[in-house]
Design an enzyme around this catalytic site. Sequence first.
Site, PDB file in Angstrom:
ATOM      1  CD  GLU A 183      -2.770   1.882   2.701  1.00  0.00           C
ATOM      2  OE1 GLU A 183      -3.698   0.697   3.055  1.00  0.00           O
ATOM      3  OE2 GLU A 183      -3.656   2.583   2.556  1.00  0.00           O
TER       4      GLU A 183
ATOM      5  CG  ASP B 225      -8.876   2.103   3.045  1.00  0.00           C
ATOM      6  OD1 ASP B 225      -8.955   1.320   3.656  1.00  0.00           O
ATOM      7  OD2 ASP B 225      -7.886   3.499   2.922  1.00  0.00           O
TER       8      ASP B 225
ATOM      9  CG  ASN C   5      -4.586   4.850   0.742  1.00  0.00           C
ATOM     10  OD1 ASN C   5      -5.754   4.061   1.158  1.00  0.00           O
ATOM     11  ND2 ASN C   5      -3.195   4.291   1.000  1.00  0.00           N
TER      12      ASN C   5
ATOM     13  CD  GLU D 217      -5.977   0.522  -0.009  1.00  0.00           C
ATOM     14  OE1 GLU D 217      -6.135   1.081   1.566  1.00  0.00           O
ATOM     15  OE2 GLU D 217      -5.101  -0.171   0.219  1.00  0.00           O
TER      16      GLU D 217
ATOM     17  CD  GLU E 237      -6.351  -0.974   6.560  1.00  0.00           C
ATOM     18  OE1 GLU E 237      -5.523  -0.276   6.139  1.00  0.00           O
ATOM     19  OE2 GLU E 237      -8.063  -0.408   6.637  1.00  0.00           O
TER      20      GLU E 237
HETATM   21  P1  C2E Z   1      -5.475   3.885   5.901  1.00  0.00           P
HETATM   22  O1  C2E Z   1      -5.787   4.017   4.024  1.00  0.00           O
HETATM   23  O2  C2E Z   1      -6.246   3.487   6.468  1.00  0.00           O
HETATM   24  O3  C2E Z   1      -3.494   3.734   5.975  1.00  0.00           O
HETATM   25  C1  C2E Z   1      -3.112   2.834   6.853  1.00  0.00           C
HETATM   26  C2  C2E Z   1      -2.831   3.736   8.181  1.00  0.00           C
HETATM   27  O4  C2E Z   1      -2.278   3.067   9.116  1.00  0.00           O
HETATM   28  C3  C2E Z   1      -1.342   3.486   7.379  1.00  0.00           C
HETATM   29  O5  C2E Z   1      -1.478   4.909   8.326  1.00  0.00           O
HETATM   30  C4  C2E Z   1      -0.539   3.036   8.328  1.00  0.00           C
HETATM   31  O6  C2E Z   1       0.796   3.861   8.738  1.00  0.00           O
HETATM   32  C5  C2E Z   1      -1.095   2.626   9.889  1.00  0.00           C
HETATM   33  N1  C2E Z   1      -0.590   1.818  10.061  1.00  0.00           N
HETATM   34  C6  C2E Z   1      -0.408   0.549   9.421  1.00  0.00           C
HETATM   35  N2  C2E Z   1      -0.248  -0.874  10.366  1.00  0.00           N
HETATM   36  C7  C2E Z   1      -0.567  -0.573  10.982  1.00  0.00           C
HETATM   37  C8  C2E Z   1       0.106  -1.224  12.459  1.00  0.00           C
HETATM   38  O7  C2E Z   1       0.306  -2.118  12.461  1.00  0.00           O
HETATM   39  N3  C2E Z   1      -0.669  -0.759  13.672  1.00  0.00           N
HETATM   40  C9  C2E Z   1      -0.932   0.877  13.776  1.00  0.00           C
HETATM   41  N4  C2E Z   1      -0.659   1.772  14.617  1.00  0.00           N
HETATM   42  N5  C2E Z   1      -1.119   1.644  12.296  1.00  0.00           N
HETATM   43  C10 C2E Z   1      -0.876   0.972  11.042  1.00  0.00           C
HETATM   44  P2  C2E Z   1      -0.920   6.767   7.832  1.00  0.00           P
HETATM   45  O8  C2E Z   1       0.369   6.051   6.247  1.00  0.00           O
HETATM   46  O9  C2E Z   1       0.050   7.610   9.009  1.00  0.00           O
HETATM   47  O10 C2E Z   1      -2.220   7.021   7.004  1.00  0.00           O
HETATM   48  C11 C2E Z   1      -2.685   7.329   7.788  1.00  0.00           C
HETATM   49  C12 C2E Z   1      -4.159   7.984   6.330  1.00  0.00           C
HETATM   50  O11 C2E Z   1      -3.838   8.825   5.578  1.00  0.00           O
HETATM   51  C13 C2E Z   1      -4.754   7.027   5.805  1.00  0.00           C
HETATM   52  O12 C2E Z   1      -5.325   5.861   6.459  1.00  0.00           O
HETATM   53  C14 C2E Z   1      -4.877   7.285   4.427  1.00  0.00           C
HETATM   54  O13 C2E Z   1      -6.453   7.878   5.175  1.00  0.00           O
HETATM   55  C15 C2E Z   1      -4.548   8.342   4.228  1.00  0.00           C
HETATM   56  N6  C2E Z   1      -3.131   8.548   3.481  1.00  0.00           N
HETATM   57  C16 C2E Z   1      -2.094   8.087   3.604  1.00  0.00           C
HETATM   58  N7  C2E Z   1      -0.981   7.784   2.604  1.00  0.00           N
HETATM   59  C17 C2E Z   1      -2.447   8.603   1.865  1.00  0.00           C
HETATM   60  C18 C2E Z   1      -1.883   8.852   0.181  1.00  0.00           C
HETATM   61  O14 C2E Z   1      -1.505   9.200  -0.671  1.00  0.00           O
HETATM   62  N8  C2E Z   1      -3.464   9.517  -0.858  1.00  0.00           N
HETATM   63  C19 C2E Z   1      -4.749   9.226   0.474  1.00  0.00           C
HETATM   64  N9  C2E Z   1      -5.670  10.292  -0.105  1.00  0.00           N
HETATM   65  N10 C2E Z   1      -4.711   9.420   1.225  1.00  0.00           N
HETATM   66  C20 C2E Z   1      -3.615   8.973   2.123  1.00  0.00           C
HETATM   67 CA    CA Z   2      -5.642   2.743   3.322  1.00  0.00          CA
HETATM   68 CA    CA Z   3      -7.466   1.618   6.452  1.00  0.00          CA
END
Ligand code: C2E
Ligand code: CA
Ligand code: CA
Length: 664
Positions: free
Chosen positions: A443, A560, A498, A530, A617
Amino acid sequence: MVGVLSGTIPASNQTAARMLRSIFGPIYRQLSVSDGNPDLLKAQFGVFSSQVPLMYSIVLINAWALAMNFVTVAPAWLAIHVPIGFTLICGVRLLSWWRARHTAPTPEAARKALRQTNLFAFVLSVMLTGWALALFPYGNAYLQGNIAFFIGITGLGVIICLQQLPSAAFIAAIAINAGFVTWFSLTGVAAFAGMAVNLALVSIALLMVVTVQFRYFAGAVSARRKLETVSQENLRLANLDSLTGLPNRRQFFAHLDEMFAANGERRLAVGILDLDGFKPVNDLYGHKVGDSLLVEVGKRLAALTEDNTHIARLGGDEFALTVADCPGNEDLLALGERICAALRDPFVLAEANVQISGSIGFAVYPEMADSAHDLYERADYALYQGKRSNRGHAALFANSHVVEIEKDKRIEHALVQADLEQEIEVHFQPIVDIRTGRTIAFEALARWTSPVLGNVPPGQFIPVAERTGLIGPMTRVLLRKALASASRWPDDVGLSFNLSTHDISTSEGAVAIVANILGSGVDPRRLDFEITETAMMYDFAQAKIAIDMLKALGCGIALDDFGTGYSSLSQLHALPLTKIKIDRSFVTDLNKNPASFKIVKSLLALSSDMGLSCVIEGVETEEEMAVLRTLGGELVQGYFYSRPMPEIDVAGFLRQPVEAQAAG
Ligand code: C2E
Ligand code: CA
Ligand code: CA
């Protein structure tokens, strides 16, 4: 009763009565105050009360001027005492009109006062004429001429002053002329007879002028009344929402300002309410159903509000309320929850049964905001935060939000000036098939290193980018970078990317994504996009077009954060989904929390029923993994396998033996 009476009156008498009525009816009407139009009565009263001083001044000055000429020739009672009597009577009348000059009388009171004036016009005219004629025998020819002049000029002056009350003008004219014409004709002096005819003719002409003028006056009064009615109606309509009949946005803010100005120290709350799932209803069933839904929502809200609450529709599916003398925060939230609960009940409309929900954000004066503007803004912020964390419920502005608002502002400032190409990069987190231990995809997750703010998590800057419209260019940079990385991976490793609401809610956004994919050389079948349920809610029809387009290219579509939204399954069914991703909130402590266990179990069953693959996830621990295995989970993403990593680490991660990958 009328029938019985008319039956007992002989026919000849009836004809006579009719004749009398036809002759005297108009005369009677001309000489009495009209009963009809209350506005006209009030206007007559208003204008007349301002002309009264002028009229009495004319009468008294003229009377005293005449009296002075007769002081030496006529007896004192006639030349002095009678004018003193006039002065007193006129003074009393003048005083009572003077007192009433600023009052707004009821139509009934105005009619009564005007009727009294009619009577008084008669009495005063008779007395003045009688008095002047009583002086006649005492004067020589000059003085007698003076009397004729006095009666004529005073009479005409009075008629002019009474022009807004034609009945009194007619009465005065008749009384004065009757005395004058009879007396002066009887004198046998040709000059006096000529004067009498002259005065009579001028009086008739003046009465005709008065009649015409009064018609204009009455016309102007009724035109003003109509104008007032129209402008009142316009004002009412300008402040009402035509669909729901509730106050509209303009009225809401006017009301809020008014409340704020009059509020003093009392607690005042503002609530902003936004419907969840309204757009899909609109798109799926059409605007007519959308409109009836809004009408029903308006009715439910109106039914729930009390005397101290004022509810308005701000526009679209957004409503707002003010709560005066606001109760404690808990009671306020309870009111909010009652509203949310009422909105969750299905709406049985003529065309369809629909289910939606609503979220409310509240802010309270004085502890959370100290101006009407801040109160609204902060309620809106509470709603925005509430929608992210606890959709479908009521949320209160918290002091911590002040810090967040400040932080958001700083992020926004830095983001607007950011060089996206330079500052934004992509990290990758593996999605692992736990049956084989193989990484089937990564991802892509955005990372921003701002020269001003340092590392800012996507959870913070993505919402700001969405709000400021910067998400479009940002998505394009991210997707290009992610595709460039994926093009260097083995062909059997996919990329999950995403998308935001804004990326799929405009056709330009969707076309740019497709162009990016086609230009990358990466097989679209290796790609998953997603999307969240909330992304679909904004404009379901347009989002579906974009998604269908991506699906047609061969890309997969993953839903998602599944389980956190409120879309109905029938709506999801309308989408060409290939995958769902169960939200981390259900996975954390899965081994300890029976509720989470049940939810994950049923979501897994649901995805299998729908023929979709399912990514779980946020798996962090061996214990969670063990439970997932027993539940038959297949695809897992989480810190248990790996945190998101920079591209440079991907190849190394993929080279690791399968067992070692699981060790993180
Ligand atoms: P998401 O799409 O649900 O992405 C998964 C988030 O959960 C990611 O946070 C990831 O680092 C985190 N995660 C994965 N495994 C675990 C785990 O075992 N424990 C915990 N505590 N966290 C875990 P991240 O990278 O901070 O991203 C947060 C949100 O920001 C994403 O949720 C998504 O909604 C958004 N995002 C991130 N990158 C993009 C992007 O390129 N485009 C868009 N539109 N949204 C993005
Ligand atoms: Ca996602
Ligand atoms: Ca997610």
